[in-house]
Design a protein around this motif. Structure first.
Motif, PDB file in Angstrom:
ATOM      1  N   GLN A  91       0.853  -1.180   0.000  1.00  0.00           N
ATOM      2  CA  GLN A  91       0.000   0.000   0.000  1.00  0.00           C
ATOM      3  C   GLN A  91       0.891   1.233   0.000  1.00  0.00           C
ATOM      4  OE1 GLN A  91      -2.028  -0.974   3.674  1.00  0.00           O
ATOM      5  NE2 GLN A  91      -0.936   0.626   4.769  1.00  0.00           N
ATOM      6  N   GLY A  92       0.330   2.328  -0.409  1.00  0.00           N
ATOM      7  CA  GLY A  92       1.112   3.557  -0.485  1.00  0.00           C
ATOM      8  C   GLY A  92       0.851   4.481   0.686  1.00  0.00           C
ATOM      9  N   TYR A  93       1.265   5.718   0.495  1.00  0.00           N
ATOM     10  CA  TYR A  93       1.101   6.749   1.516  1.00  0.00           C
ATOM     11  C   TYR A  93       0.431   7.951   0.870  1.00  0.00           C
ATOM     12  CZ  TYR A  93       4.748   3.944   3.760  1.00  0.00           C
ATOM     13  OH  TYR A  93       5.485   2.909   4.296  1.00  0.00           O
ATOM     14  N   ASN A  94      -0.810   8.237   1.277  1.00  0.00           N
ATOM     15  CA  ASN A  94      -1.525   9.415   0.768  1.00  0.00           C
ATOM     16  C   ASN A  94      -1.544   9.464  -0.759  1.00  0.00           C
ATOM     17  OD1 ASN A  94      -2.002  10.406   3.420  1.00  0.00           O
ATOM     18  ND2 ASN A  94       0.097  11.222   3.471  1.00  0.00           N
ATOM     19  N   GLY A  95      -1.872   8.326  -1.372  1.00  0.00           N
ATOM     20  CA  GLY A  95      -2.005   8.277  -2.818  1.00  0.00           C
ATOM     21  C   GLY A  95      -0.709   8.098  -3.573  1.00  0.00           C
TER      22      GLY A  95
END
Length: 723
Positions: free
Chosen positions: A693-697
């Motif tokens: 998963q990423g961070y803030n898009g």
């Protein structure tokens, strides 16, 4: 004892191994010899998709070998939607078509005993069989549905659709005795109710004596006790050792793939043991020659792959299968109304439901606890045996078919009133075999406990805390707790003596809610299902620099016990350290369990200063295509790896096992930059599976990956690497 004599050439050749009695290529047929082919299956567990292929193989072998038997060593029941829907009748259609000669009972034949219908489906299976069933150590007299079907005799005058201790088949003028055995462990791992199981050794000795009394010197045991199962209960090798006079053991239960027969020759005469793996993957064939005294003078065994490309489905069987398959396909596709955003791990392997906390185990127990609280608000804990979780659930719409495949037994809810001491005893029992797999490994909700695998069984649990709102409070040994589980476990299934004692003492209520219905209701209430590892079950490691409440702890714990990642020292994991290329190679090598001795050296000239073991690991994963060099001859082993680079490596691991993953649309990260199409697809694959998963898009593909991030990716990928 038959007192048969070996031919001298055979006596020299025999060893207690997969070699021994001469093969037909080396043995010479003599006057009076009797040739027999045994076809055999075991542990098919309702896997019927390729059954028309098995029919084709049986017909072919019968046409080539006129003296033949077709035997099944049990566990036809349980495991797929075919069984959940038709409860054995679909399987029976094809067993009758193939004209099986005999079958014994596996432990899973008794799985429905605790259901509302009891053993009625098993009785209907037996009554509908166009062959006899054999069970020398099973007493059905206590069960109303089964009692009238049993004849405790060894008979040549037998009827189809009835149960005998043993039968006598006449083949080309020769008499062959066949008897059956079922594991005594069935009493604790299934739901036989008032059906009982006696000592298998004594039953086998009686069977041999009865056959020899009738002048029969060719004796076959059809067993569901396991090739190498725990000696605490029973297994085929011990049977061969303890009981003289058995010529062949056609086995099941341990799902063993014996590519060649195992020969035990510790007694006067040899015993040939065969087993054909599982799930209708293989049809076993054992070609035997007996001399006039009933001595096996040659044997040749092999497994025919049912799904092989050159095996053509039998037309009649395919036509019979079609309506069953259509019903199953419709059921498979029916939506529960919930969707999984991550892969739900119900695998049976290292890190699977029989040895570790999994996100699916957490989801199931959460649903059980939620249902129990609606019935009795004092219920604070739920436990689910890992053996009751039979399959994983993929990302996407959760179908009824997937749920029923995962939870096929239809177990009902039980709420136990236990003391803290009784619960701790049960937890000790659950982890007694760790790290080995164990159907009694308990998944938990409302509870968190730690255990030390280095301690002896029975003294491993070091800490137990009960969830009280957002707080955890220590388990009080003297306090009573309401604990939800399924009726199988509550009655002492899998050997839970403290639960059984509570049940017998009247401290268990049975509301009747069915396990898969509770699961579906809970999943629907969540809509988007995304359970994670929560450190509910903590197998203590020597690592001291990762706090239990850190987000990465359960993943580090998981990969440590899987043997995929270890510390940078005996006690340090060094979470923030970045991953190097050689470390990534080691992780993938361990995850895929590669054999470094079978691959050629890589072309890399800059790895020679690494330990020899590391060099072999790099060679192995290069040969498999998981990595490439920086140039044609350099690997640059100490270079740090980015998040994108590791995603690319892991995607190759996934596709190696599961096939190519089709990406229709890239995951919605805004910072792919100039990364290649393959890298974007790799990131999307892992994002879709809930592994990254990423961070803030943003994915931050160029950022160097840390060891704790690596641990999470490896932990979530590992369940996808075993088929």
């Amino acid at each position: 004892m038959k007192g048969k004599m070996f031919k001298s050439a055979i006596a020299v050749a025999l060893t207690a191994s997969v070699v021994g009695v001469q093969s037909p290529e080396t043995a010479q047929a003599a006057a009076g010899d009797f040739e027999l082919t045994i076809m055999h299956t075991n542990d098919t567990h309702g896997n019927l998709d390729k059954v028309a292929n098995r029919v084709s193989l049986v017909k072919k072998i019968r046409s080539e070998q006129p003296n033949n038997l077709l035997l099944d060593a049990g566990d036809v029941f349980s495991g797929t939607l075919y069984f959940n829907t038709f409860e054995g009748q679909a399987d029976l259609t094809f067993m009758n078509l193939m004209k099986y000669d005999a079958m014994t009972f596996g432990n899973h034949e008794f799985d429905l005993g605790a259901s509302e219908r009891g053993h009625k489906s098993l009785a209907e299976f037996v009554e509908g069989a166009k062959f006899p069933l054999v069970a020398a150590n099973v007493d059905f007299s206590g069960d109303a549905d089964m009692a009238g079907l049993q004849n405790k005799t060894y008979s040549s005058d037998y009827n189809d659709g009835e149960i005998y201790n043993g039968i006598v088949k006449e083949i080309d003028g020769e008499q062959v005795g066949i008897f059956g055995l079922t594991t005594e462990e069935t009493a604790s791992i299934s739901s036989p109710g008032d059906i009982t199981f006696s000592d298998y050794i004594e039953a086998a000795k009686e069977a041999v004596a009865e056959f020899e009394k009738q002048g029969i010197n060719k004796i076959i045991a059809v067993t569901h006790i396991g090739f190498d199962d725990s000696s605490e209960f029973d297994n085929d090798q011990l049977l061969a050792e303890e009981v003289e006079g058995i010529d062949v053991i056609v086995g099941g239960h341990t799902h063993k793939k014996l590519d060649e027969p195992f020969i035990y020759e510790g007694n006067t005469d040899p015993t040939v043991i065969v087993q054909a793996n599982e799930y209708n993957k293989f049809l076993g064939q054992l070609d035997l020659t007996f001399d006039e005294n009933g001595v096996i003078t040659s044997q040749l065994g092999k497994l025919h792959e049912v799904g092989a490309k050159d095996v053509v489905a039998d037309e009649e069987a395919a036509e019979l299968l079609a309506p069953y398959a259509a019903d199953i396909e419709e059921l498979k596709n029916q939506s529960t109304g919930a969707s999984a955003e991550v892969f739900l791990n119900g695998g049976r392997n290292e890190g699977g439901v029989r040895a570790s906390e999994t996100n699916l185990g957490n989801l199931i127990t959460d649903g059980m606890l939620a249902a129990a609280k609606k019935i009795d608000s004092d219920t604070v804990i739920a436990v689910q045996n890992g053996g009751g979780i039979r399959a994983s659930i993929n990302v996407g719409d959760i179908t009824v078919g997937e749920v029923l495949t995962t939870m096929p037994f239809g177990n009902s809810l039980a709420i136990m009133n236990l003391t803290g001491a009784e619960l701790k005893t049960a937890l000790e029992h659950a982890v007694r075999q760790f790290p080995a797999e164990n159907g009694g490994f308990l998944h938990v909700a409302g509870l968190q406990f730690s255990f030390d695998p280095s301690q002896p069984a029975g003294s491993r649990v070091t800490e137990v805390n009960v969830k009280n709102g957002d707080k955890l409070t220590p388990l009080d040994m003297n306090k009573s707790y309401k604990v939800a589980t399924n009726t199988f476990t509550a009655k002492g299934g899998d050997g839970f003596a403290s639960f059984e004692a509570a049940y017998k003492a009247g401290r268990v209520s049975e509301p009747g809610n069915i396990d898969y219905e509770m699961f579906i209701d809970h999943a629907k209430s969540l809509d988007k299902v995304k359970p994670m590892l929560e450190n509910r079950i903590n197998a203590i490691t020597p690592i001291t620099d990762v706090a239990m409440d850190r987000w990465s702890y359960p993943y580090i714990n998981d990969v440590y016990h899987r043997g995929i990642m270890k510390g940078t020292s005996d006690t340090k994991f060094t979470t923030k350290s970045n991953l190097t290329r050689w470390e990534a190679a080691t992780i993938i090598y361990r995850m895929m369990k590669l054999n470094p001795e079978t691959v050629p050296a890589s072309p890399f000239t800059d790895i020679s200063d690494l330990p020899a073991e590391r060099q072999k690991e790099i060679n192995a994963i290069f040969a498999e295509g998981y990595i490439t060099g920086k140039t044609a001859t350099t690997f640059n082993p100490r270079e740090k790896i980015s998040r994108a680079h590791f995603a690319l490596m892991i995607s190759r691991v996934y596709e190696k096992v599961n096939g190519e993953y089709k990406v229709d649309e890239y995951a919605s990260y805004s910072d792919y930059g100039q990364h290649s199409t393959e890298t974007k697809e790799a990131i999307t694959l892992l994002d879709n599976l809930g592994i990254v998963q990423g961070y803030n898009g943003k994915f931050m593909p160029s950022m160097l990956i840390t060891r704790e991030e690596t641990a999470k990716v490896a932990s979530l990928t590992a369940p996808h690497t075993t088929k």
